[in-house]
Design an enzyme around this catalytic site. Structure first.
Site, PDB file in Angstrom:
ATOM      1  N   CYS A  51      -5.082  12.405  12.145  1.00 29.76           N
ATOM      2  CA  CYS A  51      -5.912  11.205  12.115  1.00 29.76           C
ATOM      3  C   CYS A  51      -5.884  10.672  13.547  1.00 29.76           C
ATOM      4  O   CYS A  51      -5.323  11.269  14.449  1.00 29.76           O
ATOM      5  CB  CYS A  51      -5.363  10.197  11.121  1.00 29.76           C
ATOM      6  SG  CYS A  51      -3.788   9.536  11.634  1.00 29.76           S
ATOM      7  N   LYS A  59       0.848  -1.206   0.000  1.00 33.40           N
ATOM      8  CA  LYS A  59       0.000   0.000   0.000  1.00 33.40           C
ATOM      9  C   LYS A  59       0.877   1.247   0.000  1.00 33.40           C
ATOM     10  O   LYS A  59       0.695   2.144  -0.841  1.00 33.40           O
ATOM     11  CB  LYS A  59      -0.887   0.012   1.232  1.00 33.40           C
ATOM     12  CG  LYS A  59      -1.578   1.354   1.517  1.00 33.40           C
ATOM     13  CD  LYS A  59      -2.504   1.308   2.697  1.00 33.40           C
ATOM     14  CE  LYS A  59      -1.798   1.559   3.979  1.00 33.40           C
ATOM     15  NZ  LYS A  59      -1.514   2.980   4.307  1.00 33.40           N
ATOM     16  N   ARG A  78       0.074  14.365  12.923  1.00 36.23           N
ATOM     17  CA  ARG A  78       0.611  14.197  11.567  1.00 36.23           C
ATOM     18  C   ARG A  78       0.992  15.541  10.937  1.00 36.23           C
ATOM     19  O   ARG A  78       0.466  15.937   9.914  1.00 36.23           O
ATOM     20  CB  ARG A  78      -0.365  13.440  10.671  1.00 36.23           C
ATOM     21  CG  ARG A  78      -0.966  12.188  11.250  1.00 36.23           C
ATOM     22  CD  ARG A  78      -0.012  11.031  11.482  1.00 36.23           C
ATOM     23  NE  ARG A  78       0.533  10.436  10.301  1.00 36.23           N
ATOM     24  CZ  ARG A  78      -0.038   9.431   9.643  1.00 36.23           C
ATOM     25  NH1 ARG A  78      -1.186   8.969  10.033  1.00 36.23           N
ATOM     26  NH2 ARG A  78       0.538   8.916   8.569  1.00 36.23           N
ATOM     27  N   ASP A  92       3.752   0.158  12.362  1.00 31.79           N
ATOM     28  CA  ASP A  92       2.524  -0.363  11.737  1.00 31.79           C
ATOM     29  C   ASP A  92       2.241  -1.800  12.137  1.00 31.79           C
ATOM     30  O   ASP A  92       1.188  -2.332  11.793  1.00 31.79           O
ATOM     31  CB  ASP A  92       2.615  -0.281  10.208  1.00 31.79           C
ATOM     32  CG  ASP A  92       2.612   1.158   9.740  1.00 31.79           C
ATOM     33  OD1 ASP A  92       2.954   1.397   8.559  1.00 31.79           O
ATOM     34  OD2 ASP A  92       2.316   2.046  10.546  1.00 31.79           O
TER      35      ASP A  92
HETATM   36  C1  EPZ Z   1       4.244   6.659   6.625  1.00 26.86           C
HETATM   37  O1  EPZ Z   1       3.509   7.728   7.193  1.00 26.86           O
HETATM   38  C2  EPZ Z   1       3.241   5.528   6.427  1.00 26.86           C
HETATM   39  N1  EPZ Z   1       2.184   5.966   5.511  1.00 26.86           N
HETATM   40  C3  EPZ Z   1       2.636   5.138   7.778  1.00 26.86           C
HETATM   41  O2  EPZ Z   1       1.790   4.015   7.549  1.00 26.86           O
HETATM   42  C4  EPZ Z   1       3.777   4.703   8.712  1.00 26.86           C
HETATM   43  O3  EPZ Z   1       3.238   4.398   9.976  1.00 26.86           O
HETATM   44  C5  EPZ Z   1       4.787   5.849   8.835  1.00 26.86           C
HETATM   45  O4  EPZ Z   1       5.275   6.216   7.526  1.00 26.86           O
HETATM   46  C6  EPZ Z   1       5.984   5.463   9.696  1.00 26.86           C
HETATM   47  O5  EPZ Z   1       6.614   4.345   9.151  1.00 26.86           O
HETATM   48  C7  EPZ Z   1       2.442   6.008   4.183  1.00 26.86           C
HETATM   49  O6  EPZ Z   1       3.532   5.704   3.721  1.00 26.86           O
HETATM   50  C8  EPZ Z   1       1.303   6.425   3.304  1.00 26.86           C
HETATM   51  P1  EPZ Z   1       6.388   9.841   8.978  1.00 26.86           P
HETATM   52  P2  EPZ Z   1       4.200   9.198   7.286  1.00 26.86           P
HETATM   53  O7  EPZ Z   1       6.423  11.120   8.234  1.00 26.86           O
HETATM   54  O8  EPZ Z   1       5.044   9.439   6.112  1.00 26.86           O
HETATM   55  C9  EPZ Z   1       6.384  12.996  12.512  1.00 26.86           C
HETATM   56  C10 EPZ Z   1      -0.187   2.737   7.696  1.00 26.86           C
HETATM   57  O9  EPZ Z   1      -0.823   2.230   8.622  1.00 26.86           O
HETATM   58  N2  EPZ Z   1       6.478  14.014  11.445  1.00 26.86           N
HETATM   59  O10 EPZ Z   1       7.581   8.922   8.931  1.00 26.86           O
HETATM   60  O11 EPZ Z   1       3.135  10.180   7.619  1.00 26.86           O
HETATM   61  C11 EPZ Z   1       5.005  12.356  12.540  1.00 26.86           C
HETATM   62  O12 EPZ Z   1       4.113  13.154  13.296  1.00 26.86           O
HETATM   63  C12 EPZ Z   1       0.381   4.140   7.837  1.00 26.86           C
HETATM   64  O13 EPZ Z   1       0.053   2.167   6.598  1.00 26.86           O
HETATM   65  C13 EPZ Z   1       6.698  15.339  11.804  1.00 26.86           C
HETATM   66  O14 EPZ Z   1       6.821  15.670  12.974  1.00 26.86           O
HETATM   67  O15 EPZ Z   1       5.123   8.976   8.566  1.00 26.86           O
HETATM   68  C14 EPZ Z   1       5.257  11.031  13.176  1.00 26.86           C
HETATM   69  O16 EPZ Z   1       5.273  11.193  14.583  1.00 26.86           O
HETATM   70  C15 EPZ Z   1       0.089   4.738   9.212  1.00 26.86           C
HETATM   71  N3  EPZ Z   1       6.784  16.274  10.823  1.00 26.86           N
HETATM   72  C16 EPZ Z   1       6.661  10.669  12.694  1.00 26.86           C
HETATM   73  O17 EPZ Z   1       7.247  11.882  12.211  1.00 26.86           O
HETATM   74  C17 EPZ Z   1       6.640  15.956   9.490  1.00 26.86           C
HETATM   75  O18 EPZ Z   1       6.737  16.860   8.640  1.00 26.86           O
HETATM   76  C18 EPZ Z   1       6.672   9.648  11.575  1.00 26.86           C
HETATM   77  O19 EPZ Z   1       5.994  10.206  10.494  1.00 26.86           O
HETATM   78  C19 EPZ Z   1       6.399  14.608   9.147  1.00 26.86           C
HETATM   79  C20 EPZ Z   1       6.325  13.652  10.140  1.00 26.86           C
END
Ligand code: EPZ
Length: 418
Positions: free
Chosen positions: A117, A22, A122, A307
């Protein structure tokens, strides 16, 4: 039809084929906007998140159509509309990955902010910092992020305070059409990031170092190579089946996956006294002995994946002894604990830590999914529990799992939709 009912207590046995990833599919679909040529994508899962993103991309002027059950054909053409509207974006937060490619290709973008969410706020500060570093001018108003690029994006050295998957992907996609070289330092190393980089290179980009913590992108004037590309298997779908097999004392062989992507989970399952046998593109999970309690800390890849955390919490609910989970990635990803407690689990949540005291058995109950992976965890719990479990809000599960009932049914589970 938004409920799944499970009669639990049976070990899962047999073989199951894993679908396309996905999170790689969503990123690659957004990246397809960068190309001027037709693209064919294989191993794309027909799940609701992918269908929503197809709707968004088509609303912007591309033409994405299903060629067969898991093959998509995308004719990017000249996208006419650089706005991703809120009524669609609110259904899919990953649409925030359109920001980088639309800005890079068209010099402007109007993307609704997906908002938070259930698992966390996020924010997108790292996305914005990186894109601004490439020369984009971004402003947020009325729930939209508006971006424009005076001239073309320019390569830059970007340091990510946190190895954010989405920020790495947005910046990498934008940098493909920037003038000069971009370095992304402290970049995310998830397999989905590597898959995106491989796709970008197959449409004519020059991305090196994906999978390490420094990614180097040499910008190109245009990406004019059409391609046929196959998405990697979904390591989280695979992990969910592995945990379900372990939690039900089963013996399941998973086919069509990349074992090394599951290493963090396989190692933890072995620690929990489960046998995990590795083949070239298979994993066999055999749980015929009593499980042992384990401690888990979620971390960016190659650490233990956030995840998979909820699914393991379900399995550990009946593992004798005390297990502990520390969630380091998202600030609110223990909501499934309350639902598991309705099934008899004994879980104490304090901030980022959850302590699970194994109980002899879970009993069926009416429970509700609050996000995609908590829904998956409740499926695992329902398979383990004595009696019948009714999971509400099954629509969350449909976001990330294709044909889940059929696949579990073929492994001996009794479950149906109502
Ligand atoms: C991706 O989300 C995945 N989604 C998530 O999968 C997964 O849990 C996550 O990576 C971590 O592996 C997709 O790829 C579509 P991050 P993403 O940016 O990119 C903070 C599922 O169930 N952060 O690595 O949104 C954020 O708040 C989903 O399939 C900031 O602070 O994850 C979080 O605490 C859920 N500022 C942490 O980093 C930002 O600008 C990780 O977020 C961006 C993120």
């Amino acid at each position: 039809m938004d409920r799944i009912v499970i009669t639990g207590g049976k070990p899962l046995r047999g073989r199951v084929k894993i679908g396309g990833a996905k999170n790689a599919s969503l990123a690659v679909l957004c990246a397809s906007i960068l190309s001027r040529e037709t693209i064919v994508l294989d191993n794309i899962p027909n799940i609701s998140d992918v269908r929503v993103l197809i709707e968004i991309i088509n609303s912007m002027g591309a033409r994405a159509t299903w060629e067969n059950i898991d093959t998509l054909k995308i004719i990017p053409s000249e996208l006419v509309n650089v706005e991703a509207p809120y009524h669609l974006v609110k259904k899919l937060r990953a649409s925030n990955l359109l920001l980088g490619p639309v800005l890079a290709r068209f010099g402007r973008a109007q993307i609704a902010m997906p908002g938070g969410c259930n698992i966390g706020v996020r924010p997108m500060d790292l996305h914005f910092k990186g894109l601004a570093g490439l020369g984009a001018e971004l402003s947020t108003e009325r729930g939209y992020v508006s971006g424009r690029v005076p001239g073309r994006l320019k390569g830059a050295r970007i340091y990510l305070d946190f190895p954010s998957v989405g920020a790495t992907e947005n910046i990498m996609m934008a940098a493909c059409l920037a003038v000069g070289q971009t370095l992304i330092e402290n970049s995310a190393k998830e397999p989905e990031v590597v898959d995106l980089a491989n796709f970008l290179n197959s449409i004519g980009a020059r991305v090196r170092g994906a999978g390490t913590d420094v990614i180097k992108i040499d910008g190109m004037p245009n990406l004019e190579v059409g391609c046929r590309y196959s998405i990697i298997p979904d390591r989280i779908e695979a992990g969910t089946f592995m945990v379900a097999a372990a939690a039900t004392g089963g013996d399941v062989t998973l086919e069509n996956l990349i074992p090394v992507h599951l290493e963090p989970l396989s190692a933890k399952l072995r620690e929990a006294n489960v046998d995990v046998f590795e083949g070239e593109d298979t994993l066999r999970v055999k749980a015929e002995r009593m499980l042992r309690p384990i401690d888990i800390k979620t971390m960016p890849y190659p650490g233990f994946p956030t995840d998979m955390q909820s699914q393991l919490m379900a399995m550990l609910s009946t593992t004798p002894g005390t297990s502990m989970i520390i969630e380091n990635i998202f600030e609110n990803r223990f909501m499934v604990a309350n639902e598991l407690k309705r099934m008899g689990a004994r879980i104490k949540v304090e901030g980022r830590m959850a302590v699970i005291e194994g109980v002899p058995a879970l009993h069926g109950a009416q429970v509700k999914a609050t996000d995609l992976r908590s829904g998956a965890a409740l499926i695992v719990a329902g398979l383990m529990a004595t009696g019948e479990t009714e999971i509400f809000n099954a629509v969350y599960i449909d976001r990330g799992y294709h044909n889940l009932e059929e696949k579990l049914g073929s492994l001996g589970a009794t479950l149906w939709r109502k």
